[in-house]
Design a protein around this motif. Structure first.
Motif, PDB file in Angstrom:
ATOM      1  N   GLU A   5       7.770   0.442  -2.270  1.00 27.98           N
ATOM      2  CA  GLU A   5       8.055   1.360  -1.173  1.00 27.98           C
ATOM      3  C   GLU A   5       7.347   0.936   0.115  1.00 27.98           C
ATOM      4  OE1 GLU A   5       7.651   3.651  -5.077  1.00 27.98           O
ATOM      5  OE2 GLU A   5       6.535   2.099  -3.990  1.00 27.98           O
ATOM      6  N   SER A   6       7.893   1.367   1.232  1.00 25.16           N
ATOM      7  CA  SER A   6       7.272   1.144   2.536  1.00 25.16           C
ATOM      8  C   SER A   6       7.774   2.200   3.512  1.00 25.16           C
ATOM      9  CB  SER A   6       7.617  -0.251   3.068  1.00 25.16           C
ATOM     10  OG  SER A   6       9.005  -0.385   3.262  1.00 25.16           O
ATOM     11  N   GLY A   7       7.116   2.277   4.672  1.00 28.27           N
ATOM     12  CA  GLY A   7       7.583   3.171   5.723  1.00 28.27           C
ATOM     13  C   GLY A   7       6.748   4.414   5.939  1.00 28.27           C
ATOM     14  N   GLY A   8       5.752   4.628   5.096  1.00 29.71           N
ATOM     15  CA  GLY A   8       4.902   5.794   5.267  1.00 29.71           C
ATOM     16  C   GLY A   8       3.999   5.667   6.488  1.00 29.71           C
ATOM     17  N   SER A 106       9.410   8.657 -15.206  1.00 31.39           N
ATOM     18  CA  SER A 106      10.124   7.402 -15.384  1.00 31.39           C
ATOM     19  C   SER A 106       9.185   6.255 -15.729  1.00 31.39           C
ATOM     20  CB  SER A 106      10.878   7.051 -14.102  1.00 31.39           C
ATOM     21  OG  SER A 106      11.473   5.782 -14.203  1.00 31.39           O
ATOM     22  N   GLY A 107       9.688   5.372 -16.571  1.00 29.61           N
ATOM     23  CA  GLY A 107       8.915   4.181 -16.895  1.00 29.61           C
ATOM     24  C   GLY A 107       8.973   3.141 -15.806  1.00 29.61           C
ATOM     25  N   LEU A 108       9.894   3.339 -14.851  1.00 37.25           N
ATOM     26  CA  LEU A 108       9.990   2.404 -13.727  1.00 37.25           C
ATOM     27  C   LEU A 108       9.831   3.192 -12.443  1.00 37.25           C
ATOM     28  CD1 LEU A 108      10.382  -0.359 -12.566  1.00 37.25           C
ATOM     29  CD2 LEU A 108      12.854  -0.079 -12.788  1.00 37.25           C
ATOM     30  N   ARG A 109       8.655   3.089 -11.849  1.00 39.58           N
ATOM     31  CA  ARG A 109       8.301   3.843 -10.650  1.00 39.58           C
ATOM     32  C   ARG A 109       7.387   2.977  -9.798  1.00 39.58           C
ATOM     33  NH1 ARG A 109       5.159   9.647 -11.024  1.00 39.58           N
ATOM     34  NH2 ARG A 109       4.505   9.817  -8.845  1.00 39.58           N
ATOM     35  N   GLY A 110       7.589   2.986  -8.504  1.00 47.04           N
ATOM     36  CA  GLY A 110       6.780   2.196  -7.609  1.00 47.04           C
ATOM     37  C   GLY A 110       5.392   2.772  -7.389  1.00 47.04           C
ATOM     38  N   GLN A 111       4.568   2.025  -6.689  1.00 50.92           N
ATOM     39  CA  GLN A 111       3.201   2.460  -6.419  1.00 50.92           C
ATOM     40  C   GLN A 111       3.135   3.529  -5.342  1.00 50.92           C
ATOM     41  OE1 GLN A 111       0.245   1.449  -8.051  1.00 50.92           O
ATOM     42  NE2 GLN A 111       1.848   0.778  -9.460  1.00 50.92           N
ATOM     43  N   GLY A 112       4.138   3.576  -4.495  1.00 44.43           N
ATOM     44  CA  GLY A 112       4.205   4.637  -3.509  1.00 44.43           C
ATOM     45  C   GLY A 112       3.730   4.248  -2.122  1.00 44.43           C
ATOM     46  N   THR A 113       4.094   5.091  -1.166  1.00 46.87           N
ATOM     47  CA  THR A 113       3.667   4.936   0.220  1.00 46.87           C
ATOM     48  C   THR A 113       3.168   6.293   0.719  1.00 46.87           C
ATOM     49  OG1 THR A 113       4.362   4.133   2.409  1.00 46.87           O
ATOM     50  CG2 THR A 113       6.018   5.334   1.141  1.00 46.87           C
TER      51      THR A 113
END
Length: 119
Positions: A5-8, A106-113
């Motif tokens: 993810e990006s944009g935060g 979910s087993g597939l989730r990003g690290q986050g922003t």
């Protein structure tokens, strides 16, 4: 296999942000995908889901009318346009495979922003 993810950022109440999530290592277009968020000291909260072809979208009541989810399967990217941001929108926003509340596990989730809304 990953989601990034990006944009935060730090914005004022009433401002807008657009988050992006780039998928790699799997066939992105085959999956329903969602945005989830987690505020400090709270559990993960489902925000929005979009179907594989983008034809169906769902939103949590807390963001309905302010946030818009979209996707570009040609570029393997998921978006979240956030308008009229409020302080209570402050959280780490992640993208995940899955629908609704299931996406929070979910087993597939990003690290986050990080999104911070403050005066």
């Amino acid at each position: 296999v990953q989601l990034v993810e990006s944009g935060g950022g730090l914005v004022h109440p009433g401002d807008s942000l657009r988050l992006s999530c780039v998928a790699s290592g799997f066939i992105f277009g085959n999956y329903n995908v969602s945005w989830v968020r987690q505020a400090p000291g709270k559990g993960p909260e489902w925000v929005s889901t979009i179907s594989t072809d983008g034809g169906s979208r769902a939103y949590a009541d807390s963001v309905k009318g302010r946030f818009t989810i979209s996707r570009d399967n040609a570029r393997d990217v998921l978006y979240l346009q956030m308008n009229s941001l409020k302080p209570e929108d402050t959280a780490v926003y992640s993208c995940a495979t899955g629908v609704g509340q299931l996406a929070t596990r979910s087993g597939l989730r990003g690290q986050g922003t990080q999104v911070t809304v403050a005066s």
